[in-house]
Design an enzyme around this catalytic site. Structure first.
Site, PDB file in Angstrom:
ATOM      1  N   GLU A  94       0.832  -1.348  -0.006  1.00  0.00           N
ATOM      2  CA  GLU A  94      -0.071   0.021  -0.059  1.00  0.00           C
ATOM      3  C   GLU A  94       0.914   1.355  -0.172  1.00  0.00           C
ATOM      4  OE1 GLU A  94      -3.546  -1.993   2.862  1.00  0.00           O
ATOM      5  OE2 GLU A  94      -2.363  -0.334   3.521  1.00  0.00           O
ATOM      6  N   CYS A 107       3.217   8.411   2.050  1.00  0.00           N
ATOM      7  CA  CYS A 107       3.365   7.324   3.163  1.00  0.00           C
ATOM      8  C   CYS A 107       3.728   6.047   2.227  1.00  0.00           C
ATOM      9  CB  CYS A 107       2.190   7.179   4.020  1.00  0.00           C
ATOM     10  SG  CYS A 107       2.521   5.997   5.328  1.00  0.00           S
ATOM     11  N   CYS A 114       5.160  -7.482   7.486  1.00  0.00           N
ATOM     12  CA  CYS A 114       5.974  -7.204   8.555  1.00  0.00           C
ATOM     13  C   CYS A 114       6.417  -8.237   9.475  1.00  0.00           C
ATOM     14  CB  CYS A 114       5.718  -5.762   9.059  1.00  0.00           C
ATOM     15  SG  CYS A 114       6.874  -5.076  10.389  1.00  0.00           S
ATOM     16  N   CYS A 118       3.766  -5.991  15.943  1.00  0.00           N
ATOM     17  CA  CYS A 118       3.029  -4.929  16.613  1.00  0.00           C
ATOM     18  C   CYS A 118       1.624  -5.185  16.447  1.00  0.00           C
ATOM     19  CB  CYS A 118       3.312  -3.220  16.159  1.00  0.00           C
ATOM     20  SG  CYS A 118       5.101  -3.114  15.975  1.00  0.00           S
ATOM     21  N   CYS A 121      -1.213  -3.111  14.869  1.00  0.00           N
ATOM     22  CA  CYS A 121      -0.933  -2.819  13.526  1.00  0.00           C
ATOM     23  C   CYS A 121      -1.407  -3.730  12.502  1.00  0.00           C
ATOM     24  CB  CYS A 121       0.758  -2.687  13.031  1.00  0.00           C
ATOM     25  SG  CYS A 121       1.147  -2.282  11.478  1.00  0.00           S
ATOM     26  N   GLU A 164       9.071  -2.788   8.175  1.00  0.00           N
ATOM     27  CA  GLU A 164       9.941  -2.079   9.176  1.00  0.00           C
ATOM     28  C   GLU A 164      11.094  -1.459   8.036  1.00  0.00           C
ATOM     29  OE1 GLU A 164      12.640  -0.262  11.190  1.00  0.00           O
ATOM     30  OE2 GLU A 164      10.796  -0.880  12.528  1.00  0.00           O
ATOM     31  N   SER A 195      11.056   5.733   9.896  1.00  0.00           N
ATOM     32  CA  SER A 195      10.281   5.444  10.949  1.00  0.00           C
ATOM     33  C   SER A 195      10.664   3.775  11.520  1.00  0.00           C
ATOM     34  CB  SER A 195       8.690   5.339  10.941  1.00  0.00           C
ATOM     35  OG  SER A 195       8.101   4.942  12.149  1.00  0.00           O
ATOM     36  N   SER A 218       8.961   4.543  16.827  1.00  0.00           N
ATOM     37  CA  SER A 218       7.706   4.073  17.520  1.00  0.00           C
ATOM     38  C   SER A 218       7.775   3.639  18.901  1.00  0.00           C
ATOM     39  CB  SER A 218       6.916   3.346  16.528  1.00  0.00           C
ATOM     40  OG  SER A 218       6.685   3.741  15.234  1.00  0.00           O
ATOM     41  N   LEU A 219       7.503   4.367  19.662  1.00  0.00           N
ATOM     42  CA  LEU A 219       7.773   3.691  21.271  1.00  0.00           C
ATOM     43  C   LEU A 219       6.393   3.233  21.793  1.00  0.00           C
ATOM     44  CD1 LEU A 219       9.827   3.707  23.285  1.00  0.00           C
ATOM     45  CD2 LEU A 219       9.218   6.065  24.255  1.00  0.00           C
ATOM     46  N   HIS A 220       5.429   3.972  21.850  1.00  0.00           N
ATOM     47  CA  HIS A 220       4.222   3.580  22.217  1.00  0.00           C
ATOM     48  C   HIS A 220       4.001   2.988  23.623  1.00  0.00           C
ATOM     49  CE1 HIS A 220       3.349   3.886  18.221  1.00  0.00           C
ATOM     50  NE2 HIS A 220       3.913   3.123  17.785  1.00  0.00           N
ATOM     51  N   ASN A 294      -5.544   4.097  15.336  1.00  0.00           N
ATOM     52  CA  ASN A 294      -6.562   3.776  13.959  1.00  0.00           C
ATOM     53  C   ASN A 294      -6.816   2.232  14.053  1.00  0.00           C
ATOM     54  OD1 ASN A 294      -7.793   3.526  11.579  1.00  0.00           O
ATOM     55  ND2 ASN A 294      -6.169   4.292  10.247  1.00  0.00           N
ATOM     56  N   CYS A 337      -1.749   1.275   7.844  1.00  0.00           N
ATOM     57  CA  CYS A 337      -1.036   0.542   6.878  1.00  0.00           C
ATOM     58  C   CYS A 337      -1.665  -0.937   7.246  1.00  0.00           C
ATOM     59  CB  CYS A 337       0.365   0.463   7.365  1.00  0.00           C
ATOM     60  SG  CYS A 337       1.018   0.194   8.833  1.00  0.00           S
TER      61      CYS A 337
END
Length: 362
Positions: A94, A107, A114, A118, A121, A164, A195, A218-220, A294, A337
């Site tokens: 995408e 983007c 991936c 995560c 995601c 990634e 990222s 990307s810590l989160h 999201n 994504c």
């Protein structure tokens, strides 16, 4: 198409070598290069200063179109467009275009699927298929570049699509070199953001290479307990190691790092998490990008309320940590994504199931 040479996989010396092997002078490669990047075209027939015989040979042996658009969606406000591309081997990736008053941001994906896993995601939920080549990454940019109105161009790129980027390190950086080349697209390196979820050795390598492209992490989550649940790679490189690599990057480059934080209601949007994050980042050259989640079908988490977002941001401010709340774009077209790919794959599976059922009944 799979047997044809993807011209976007070649740098200029490689393109020169290819055409010289065909008996063409070196300046022909420069002409073709300009049709790839300076005045990008989708068909060899549009390369008007190239001899007919060479255009025919390129048509037989090479390709400009390694991406086949299989689904396209535009947001109701017309400012976000998402395309699902099929690659030569059938993999789906995408790319999202976001339009602002003076900017056109892409983007871009760097992998099909991936491996990071995560949990919130959609791409992480589908697993890893393969790395994209440098040419497949570049081709996403040039596809949208060709679609922009005359006089407009891609102004910003975020490598935050599927995959990634630092897991596909060499191809990602080669693509960036192609996009930023003065004799190519000539986009400023600082207009591109990489990222990562925190591949510590790759961050340190990136710091040592002294590149100009900004870094986002990307810590989160601010504790290993919470981050282990959200981002499995944290079990290999926990927060202390990750923060050490971020400090190393800042010391080596002198550049600010963006900390990405997807706010999940009741999970990582609490005042306690904000306080721990503030303590973690206090005094560092960083900026926090707060992103209301999201939602995806594979994860039950929900975006934080406006009140929780403001409270989280206020707590960061008390620790001297700057932050902004990202405007959510393309929610109505599943712009997160991996979401459009998931939907198309599910629709195809349902269609195939119905066809089998119809065949059985007949």
């Amino acid at each position: 198409m799979a047997d044809k040479i993807n011209l976007y996989d070649l740098d200029l010396p490689e393109l020169v070598q290819l055409l010289e092997a065909w008996g063409e002078p070196a300046y022909r490669a420069k002409q073709v290069w300009e049709w790839l990047y300076v005045n990008p075209v989708a068909h060899f027939t549009d390369m008007t200063n190239i001899p007919q015989l060479l255009r025919e040979k390129l048509e037989l042996s090479a390709t400009l179109n390694v991406l086949e658009s299989v689904s396209e969606m535009s947001s109701s406000d017309g400012q976000t467009t998402k395309l699902l591309f099929k690659l030569a081997d059938g993999q789906l990736v995408e790319t999202v275009r976001m339009d602002y008053e003076t900017r056109h941001t892409l983007c871009v994906s760097t992998q099909a699927g991936c491996a990071m896993g995560c949990v919130f995601c959609a791409t992480g939920q589908m697993g890893f298929y393969r790395h994209l080549t440098a040419g497949e990454i570049v081709a996403q940019v040039m596809f949208f570049g060709r679609r922009l109105e005359e006089g407009k161009r891609v102004t910003n790129i975020v490598l935050m699509g599927m995959g990634e980027p630092l897991h596909n390190y060499d191809n990602t950086l080669e693509a960036i070199d192609r996009i930023t080349a003065e004799d190519g697209l000539n986009l400023g390196a600082r207009k591109i953001t990489i990222s990562t979820v925190g591949l510590v050795p790759a961050i340190r390598r990136y710091a040592d290479e002294q590149r100009q492209t900004p870094l986002a992490v990307s810590l989160h989550a601010a504790t290993d307990e919470e981050r282990d649940r959200l981002i499995p790679i944290n079990r290999r490189w926990p927060i202390d190691m990750l923060m050490e690599s971020i400090r190393y990057y800042i010391e080596r480059t002198g550049r600010r790092v963006t900390i990405e934080w997807a706010l999940i209601a009741g999970e990582n949007d609490t005042i306690e998490q904000a306080r721990r994050l503030g303590e973690l980042l206090s005094g560092m050259l960083v900026h926090v990008n707060l992103i209301p989640l999201n939602p995806t079908e594979g994860y039950g988490g929900q975006p934080s309320t406006r009140e929780s977002v403001h409270a989280f941001q206020a707590e960061l401010s008390r620790h001297g940590v700057s932050s902004t709340v990202r405007v959510r774009r393309g929610i109505d077209i599943q712009a997160g994504c991996g979401q459009l790919r998931d939907r198309v794959v599910q629709e195809r599976a349902q269609q195939l199931k119905r066809q089998k059922e119809t065949t059985t009944q007949n």
